[in-house]
Design a protein around this motif. Structure first.
Motif, PDB file in Angstrom:
ATOM      1  N   UNK A  46     -10.532  -0.640  -5.364  1.00 56.68           N
ATOM      2  CA  UNK A  46      -9.655  -1.489  -6.178  1.00 56.68           C
ATOM      3  C   UNK A  46      -8.232  -1.592  -5.625  1.00 56.68           C
ATOM      4  N   UNK A  47      -7.586  -0.445  -5.363  1.00 53.06           N
ATOM      5  CA  UNK A  47      -6.195  -0.478  -4.902  1.00 53.06           C
ATOM      6  C   UNK A  47      -6.030  -1.193  -3.562  1.00 53.06           C
ATOM      7  N   UNK A  48      -6.890  -0.945  -2.544  1.00 55.20           N
ATOM      8  CA  UNK A  48      -6.747  -1.700  -1.294  1.00 55.20           C
ATOM      9  C   UNK A  48      -6.913  -3.211  -1.473  1.00 55.20           C
ATOM     10  N   UNK A  49      -7.818  -3.629  -2.362  1.00 54.97           N
ATOM     11  CA  UNK A  49      -7.999  -5.065  -2.599  1.00 54.97           C
ATOM     12  C   UNK A  49      -6.763  -5.657  -3.262  1.00 54.97           C
ATOM     13  N   UNK A  50      -6.176  -4.919  -4.228  1.00 52.81           N
ATOM     14  CA  UNK A  50      -4.956  -5.378  -4.898  1.00 52.81           C
ATOM     15  C   UNK A  50      -3.810  -5.505  -3.898  1.00 52.81           C
ATOM     16  N   UNK A  51      -3.617  -4.468  -3.093  1.00 56.25           N
ATOM     17  CA  UNK A  51      -2.491  -4.452  -2.172  1.00 56.25           C
ATOM     18  C   UNK A  51      -2.619  -5.406  -1.000  1.00 56.25           C
ATOM     19  N   UNK A  52      -3.853  -5.721  -0.607  1.00 63.61           N
ATOM     20  CA  UNK A  52      -4.049  -6.535   0.603  1.00 63.61           C
ATOM     21  C   UNK A  52      -4.726  -7.879   0.347  1.00 63.61           C
ATOM     22  N   UNK A  53      -4.783  -8.318  -0.922  1.00 63.09           N
ATOM     23  CA  UNK A  53      -5.479  -9.571  -1.246  1.00 63.09           C
ATOM     24  C   UNK A  53      -4.912 -10.759  -0.479  1.00 63.09           C
ATOM     25  N   UNK A  54      -3.578 -10.844  -0.436  1.00 63.12           N
ATOM     26  CA  UNK A  54      -2.942 -11.969   0.263  1.00 63.12           C
ATOM     27  C   UNK A  54      -3.241 -11.931   1.758  1.00 63.12           C
ATOM     28  N   UNK A  55      -3.184 -10.725   2.330  1.00 62.11           N
ATOM     29  CA  UNK A  55      -3.464 -10.556   3.752  1.00 62.11           C
ATOM     30  C   UNK A  55      -4.927 -10.885   4.059  1.00 62.11           C
ATOM     31  N   UNK A  56      -5.815 -10.500   3.134  1.00 63.11           N
ATOM     32  CA  UNK A  56      -7.246 -10.793   3.304  1.00 63.11           C
ATOM     33  C   UNK A  56      -7.487 -12.291   3.358  1.00 63.11           C
ATOM     34  N   UNK A  57      -6.868 -13.022   2.433  1.00 61.96           N
ATOM     35  CA  UNK A  57      -7.071 -14.474   2.385  1.00 61.96           C
ATOM     36  C   UNK A  57      -6.503 -15.144   3.628  1.00 61.96           C
ATOM     37  N   UNK A  58      -5.412 -14.595   4.176  1.00 61.72           N
ATOM     38  CA  UNK A  58      -4.826 -15.151   5.402  1.00 61.72           C
ATOM     39  C   UNK A  58      -5.805 -15.019   6.560  1.00 61.72           C
ATOM     40  N   UNK A  59      -6.476 -13.871   6.646  1.00 62.38           N
ATOM     41  CA  UNK A  59      -7.452 -13.665   7.712  1.00 62.38           C
ATOM     42  C   UNK A  59      -8.582 -14.675   7.659  1.00 62.38           C
ATOM     43  N   UNK A  60      -9.078 -14.956   6.461  1.00 54.88           N
ATOM     44  CA  UNK A  60     -10.155 -15.935   6.290  1.00 54.88           C
ATOM     45  C   UNK A  60      -9.672 -17.340   6.659  1.00 54.88           C
ATOM     46  N   UNK A  61      -8.462 -17.682   6.226  1.00 55.73           N
ATOM     47  CA  UNK A  61      -7.897 -19.006   6.525  1.00 55.73           C
ATOM     48  C   UNK A  61      -7.735 -19.192   8.034  1.00 55.73           C
ATOM     49  N   UNK A  62      -7.252 -18.156   8.725  1.00 58.38           N
ATOM     50  CA  UNK A  62      -7.070 -18.232  10.178  1.00 58.38           C
ATOM     51  C   UNK A  62      -8.416 -18.430  10.882  1.00 58.38           C
ATOM     52  N   UNK A 112       0.835  -1.204   0.000  1.00 56.11           N
ATOM     53  CA  UNK A 112       0.000   0.000   0.000  1.00 56.11           C
ATOM     54  C   UNK A 112       0.872   1.256   0.000  1.00 56.11           C
ATOM     55  N   UNK A 113       1.934   1.226   0.796  1.00 58.67           N
ATOM     56  CA  UNK A 113       2.838   2.373   0.911  1.00 58.67           C
ATOM     57  C   UNK A 113       3.570   2.636  -0.402  1.00 58.67           C
ATOM     58  N   UNK A 114       4.033   1.564  -1.047  1.00 62.78           N
ATOM     59  CA  UNK A 114       4.778   1.701  -2.304  1.00 62.78           C
ATOM     60  C   UNK A 114       3.866   2.239  -3.415  1.00 62.78           C
ATOM     61  N   UNK A 115       2.665   1.664  -3.530  1.00 62.03           N
ATOM     62  CA  UNK A 115       1.715   2.136  -4.551  1.00 62.03           C
ATOM     63  C   UNK A 115       1.390   3.614  -4.327  1.00 62.03           C
ATOM     64  N   UNK A 116       1.151   3.984  -3.068  1.00 61.32           N
ATOM     65  CA  UNK A 116       0.809   5.369  -2.742  1.00 61.32           C
ATOM     66  C   UNK A 116       1.961   6.317  -3.031  1.00 61.32           C
ATOM     67  N   UNK A 117       3.197   5.848  -2.854  1.00 61.28           N
ATOM     68  CA  UNK A 117       4.373   6.681  -3.137  1.00 61.28           C
ATOM     69  C   UNK A 117       4.383   7.118  -4.604  1.00 61.28           C
ATOM     70  N   UNK A 118       4.159   6.147  -5.499  1.00 63.95           N
ATOM     71  CA  UNK A 118       4.163   6.476  -6.931  1.00 63.95           C
ATOM     72  C   UNK A 118       2.955   7.340  -7.303  1.00 63.95           C
ATOM     73  N   UNK A 119       1.831   7.128  -6.602  1.00 61.86           N
ATOM     74  CA  UNK A 119       0.656   7.969  -6.848  1.00 61.86           C
ATOM     75  C   UNK A 119       0.929   9.407  -6.401  1.00 61.86           C
ATOM     76  N   UNK A 120       1.625   9.555  -5.269  1.00 64.83           N
ATOM     77  CA  UNK A 120       1.998  10.886  -4.793  1.00 64.83           C
ATOM     78  C   UNK A 120       2.904  11.591  -5.794  1.00 64.83           C
ATOM     79  N   UNK A 121       3.847  10.833  -6.343  1.00 63.05           N
ATOM     80  CA  UNK A 121       4.803  11.409  -7.296  1.00 63.05           C
ATOM     81  C   UNK A 121       4.101  11.941  -8.537  1.00 63.05           C
ATOM     82  N   UNK A 122       2.970  11.295  -8.880  1.00 61.57           N
ATOM     83  CA  UNK A 122       2.211  11.745 -10.047  1.00 61.57           C
ATOM     84  C   UNK A 122       1.126  12.755  -9.682  1.00 61.57           C
ATOM     85  N   UNK A 123       1.062  13.119  -8.400  1.00 65.03           N
ATOM     86  CA  UNK A 123       0.100  14.124  -7.967  1.00 65.03           C
ATOM     87  C   UNK A 123      -1.322  13.618  -7.826  1.00 65.03           C
ATOM     88  N   UNK A 124      -1.498  12.300  -7.702  1.00 65.83           N
ATOM     89  CA  UNK A 124      -2.843  11.719  -7.565  1.00 65.83           C
ATOM     90  C   UNK A 124      -3.239  11.674  -6.091  1.00 65.83           C
TER      91      UNK A 124
END
Length: 349
Positions: A245-261, A70-82
């Motif tokens: 969309x972006x939170x689901x992309x960035x946290x999909x693996x973490x989301x699935x871990x929560x369900x598995x646990x 999430x931090x890395x994606x947001x960094x590039x978005x910041x650089x582009x002024x989004x």
């Protein structure tokens, strides 16, 4: 989690597509499909390191690197002024963790077990901290939405920096609380998490983590470069892309871990993934992004009215659902219903 690894094939495909100058929309899709498994690999790497560093440090690393995407994606978005994409992705990550992840975990676990219990003391601490964090996140926005614009001056820009500094201080103090002064509250959870054995060597785990981070940085640049194209070609708003969309992309693996646990009847871990990750996004990721924005163009931490309402509602519901120390499938359905209502509302913007 295993099926996510098949998506790694999209990494070389995205590199080839970039070399062939594929359209930004295609690059967005390929980058999204690449980041999902890379986030999973990063999570697996931090989990392996935790076996060598100990469960307390390992839990901290898991939370930190879990939000690194999430931090890395947001960094590039910041650089582009989004800026709107960045702010909505912060709100979306919190809403997604509290409503989508926690809801899916309670539903999946509740279908297998009639009632699931968890450490009420830990959840009370986390929920109270989450309530404070969201209040701190909302105050600058409430200030600007209620005060007459003519009364605002240039000092307003510094408000976000002040809030960011306070958030980071609270984050550090929360680590002191959980690691030192009140570590006994978390001892049961840590013992359970530290019971397995490592599959990788420490050197391999660190190497995998470094490679995954570098690849995520490259793919994030592809992803962000395609955001404007995707919003135009698919008719989506930047708010929807950022908050859903972006939170689901960035946290999909973490989301699935929560369900598995949850399906393993480890609701303490599932709750920590949902609430703990949300806390770190507000208290650590958001302030860091504000400081990074000073390098490019200063970003204020002001959310629109609907983002504020969605955040407050999400935290209120999370506190209400978790205050009895038990969960069931119906509570999971209720959380998911609220999430889909919010997602549908942003979709029509």
């Amino acid at each position: 989690m295993k099926f996510l690894k098949y998506l790694l094939i999209f990494i070389p495909i995205s590199f080839v597509a970039e070399f062939l100058h594929a359209s930004p929309t295609i690059m967005f899709v390929l980058a999204a499909l690449s980041i999902v498994p890379l986030a999973g690999v990063m999570g697996e790497g931090t989990e392996e390191i935790s076996f060598y560093s100990g469960p307390k440090i390992g839990g901290f690393l898991n939370g930190t690197f879990g939000n690194a995407t999430e931090l890395i994606i947001s960094f590039f978005a910041l650089r582009q002024g989004l800026f709107e994409v960045v702010k909505s992705s912060i709100a979306g990550a919190v809403i997604g963790n509290i409503l989508l992840v926690l809801g899916a975990s309670m539903l999946a676990g509740g279908l297998k077990y009639k009632t699931q219990s968890f450490n009420k003391k830990v959840v009370e601490v986390s929920s109270s901290m989450l309530l404070f964090a969201v209040v701190g996140l909302c105050v600058p926005a409430l200030f600007t939405h209620t005060v007459d614009p003519s009364l605002l001056n240039t000092r307003y820009e510094g408000l976000s920096i002040v809030v960011a500094v306070i958030m980071l201080i609270i984050y550090v103090l929360s680590l002191v609380f959980s690691f030192f002064t009140h570590k006994d509250i978390y001892s049961v959870n840590l013992e359970e998490e530290g019971s397995a054995n490592p599959k990788w060597s420490l050197k391999k785990a660190i190497l995998v983590l470094i490679i995954a981070t570098v690849l995520i940085a490259i793919e994030s640049e592809f992803l962000v470069s395609g955001i404007e194209s995707v919003t135009k070609s698919l008719g989506l708003s930047e708010f929807f892309v950022g908050i859903i969309i972006i939170p689901i992309i960035g946290n999909a693996a973490e989301h699935s871990t929560g369900v598995i646990m949850a399906m393993k009847n480890k609701m303490d871990v599932a709750l920590e993934i949902a609430i703990g990750s949300s806390l770190q996004i507000i208290l650590f990721v958001a302030p860091i992004l504000i400081f990074i924005s000073l390098i490019f163009t200063p970003m204020s931490i002001v959310f629109n009215e609907f983002e504020l309402i969605a955040l407050i509602v999400a935290v209120f519901i999370a506190n209400r659902v978790s205050n009895d120390g038990e969960s069931n499938w119906l509570e999971g359905v209720q959380l998911l219903a609220v999430y889909f209502i919010i997602a549908a509302s942003f979709f029509i913007l």
